[in-house]
Write a protein that holds these residues in place. Structure first.
Motif, PDB file in Angstrom:
ATOM      1  N   GLY A 181       0.791  -1.220   0.000  1.00  0.00           N
ATOM      2  CA  GLY A 181       0.000   0.000   0.000  1.00  0.00           C
ATOM      3  C   GLY A 181       0.819   1.264   0.000  1.00  0.00           C
ATOM      4  N   ASP A 182       0.556   2.114   0.962  1.00  0.00           N
ATOM      5  CA  ASP A 182       1.126   3.452   0.965  1.00  0.00           C
ATOM      6  C   ASP A 182       2.487   3.447   1.647  1.00  0.00           C
ATOM      7  N   PHE A 183       3.501   2.961   0.939  1.00  0.00           N
ATOM      8  CA  PHE A 183       4.849   3.001   1.488  1.00  0.00           C
ATOM      9  C   PHE A 183       5.257   4.458   1.691  1.00  0.00           C
ATOM     10  N   ASP A 184       5.773   4.770   2.869  1.00  0.00           N
ATOM     11  CA  ASP A 184       6.237   6.132   3.126  1.00  0.00           C
ATOM     12  C   ASP A 184       7.696   6.245   2.708  1.00  0.00           C
TER      13      ASP A 184
ATOM     14  N   ARG B  58       7.135  10.857  -3.454  1.00  0.00           N
ATOM     15  CA  ARG B  58       6.694   9.849  -2.505  1.00  0.00           C
ATOM     16  C   ARG B  58       5.915   8.774  -3.251  1.00  0.00           C
TER      17      ARG B  58
ATOM     18  N   SER C 228       3.683   6.884  -2.096  1.00  0.00           N
ATOM     19  CA  SER C 228       2.290   6.931  -1.693  1.00  0.00           C
ATOM     20  C   SER C 228       1.490   7.982  -2.458  1.00  0.00           C
TER      21      SER C 228
ATOM     22  N   ARG D  15       2.499   3.716  -9.658  1.00  0.00           N
ATOM     23  CA  ARG D  15       3.038   2.749  -8.694  1.00  0.00           C
ATOM     24  C   ARG D  15       3.429   1.449  -9.392  1.00  0.00           C
TER      25      ARG D  15
END
Length: 257
Positions: free
Chosen positions: A87-90, A135, A137, A144
């Motif tokens: 998902g939303d890798f930082d 980023r 995310s 992505r």
């Protein structure tokens, strides 16, 4: 490198999902897995890149049982783009892609000039040049997808294992991705829902249905109206693509078999 899958059986919670499967992905060719949802395509791919352990059978990499290789050695040869992307890798895009260099590094070694050059080249190949500091995310689904493909390219593998890599991509980027895979010349094992895309990009197709292999061969040999009716439950005509000469499937969207 060549992939051979011999008499594969995979089970979840005591239930057999794939059974008695034999297939090959020849060196330098693009080999496609096609079949309805739940037919076992992702299960086979997860077994090839060692996310799953088979209940029986073997996956061979140039004749060596892949299960007998150290994980780091497997990762130097096989790169995967799973369907479950996370998902939303930082993290930044660069940080995501440079992870592909890990199998080639000593423990705790930082990135070097070579790694940075490889990452830059991989991002350029997937159309994300200049995205390194963004980023992950904040990217769209298609961006992505391309960033994770760049990570697989940065891994410099002999074999690519791709599970529905055209998901989330618009038509232009689908075409670019499939053309890029063609240019790679790497052994590629790929699952695709889009049968026309599979017909255009794959040298060989394996058709799965209810966890079993039901047909193998070139797209022209495999994608027949009879098979499409039996396996996918659709009416279709198979004609010659007017631009490429590949098999082109014209579906009857008004009825099913």
């Amino acid at each position: 490198m060549r992939i051979d899958v011999h008499d594969l059986r995979v089970a979840y919670d005591g239930r057999t999902v794939v059974s008695g499967l034999h297939l090959i992905a020849s060196s330098g060719e693009i080999t496609g897995l096609v079949g309805p949802n739940g037919s076992g395509k992702s299960t086979v791919l997860r077994t090839v890149y060692r996310h799953l352990r088979p209940a029986a059978g073997r996956v061979l990499l140039d004749g060596t049982d892949i299960g007998a290789l150290p994980p780091a050695e497997t990762a130097r040869h096989v790169a995967a783009l799973p369907q479950e992307r996370g998902g939303d890798f930082d993290l930044t895009v660069h940080e995501i892609v440079v992870m592909g260099r890990t199998p080639h590094k000593r423990a705790f070694a930082g990135e070097d000039r070579t790694d940075r050059a490889v990452v830059t080249r991989a991002l350029g190949r997937v159309g994300l040049a200049g995205y390194g500091n963004r980023r992950f995310s904040a990217l769209s689904g298609g961006e992505r997808q391309r960033a994770l493909l760049a990570r697989a390219f940065a891994q410099a593998p002999d074999v690519l294992v791709l599970d529905e890599p055209t998901n989330h991509l618009d038509v232009r980027h689908q075409v670019e991705l499939l053309s890029l895979l063609r240019e790679q010349g790497r052994t590629t094992l790929i699952s695709l829902h889009d049968l026309n895309a599979a017909a255009s990009v794959c040298d060989r197709l394996h058709v799965l249905h209810q966890g079993a292999l039901v047909a193998s061969g070139t797209p022209l040999e495999v994608l027949t109206p009879a098979l499409l009716a039996e396996v996918f439950g659709v009416r279709a005509a198979v004609v010659e693509h007017p631009l490429t000469g590949d098999p082109l499937i014209a579906f009857d969207h008004r009825s099913v078999v």
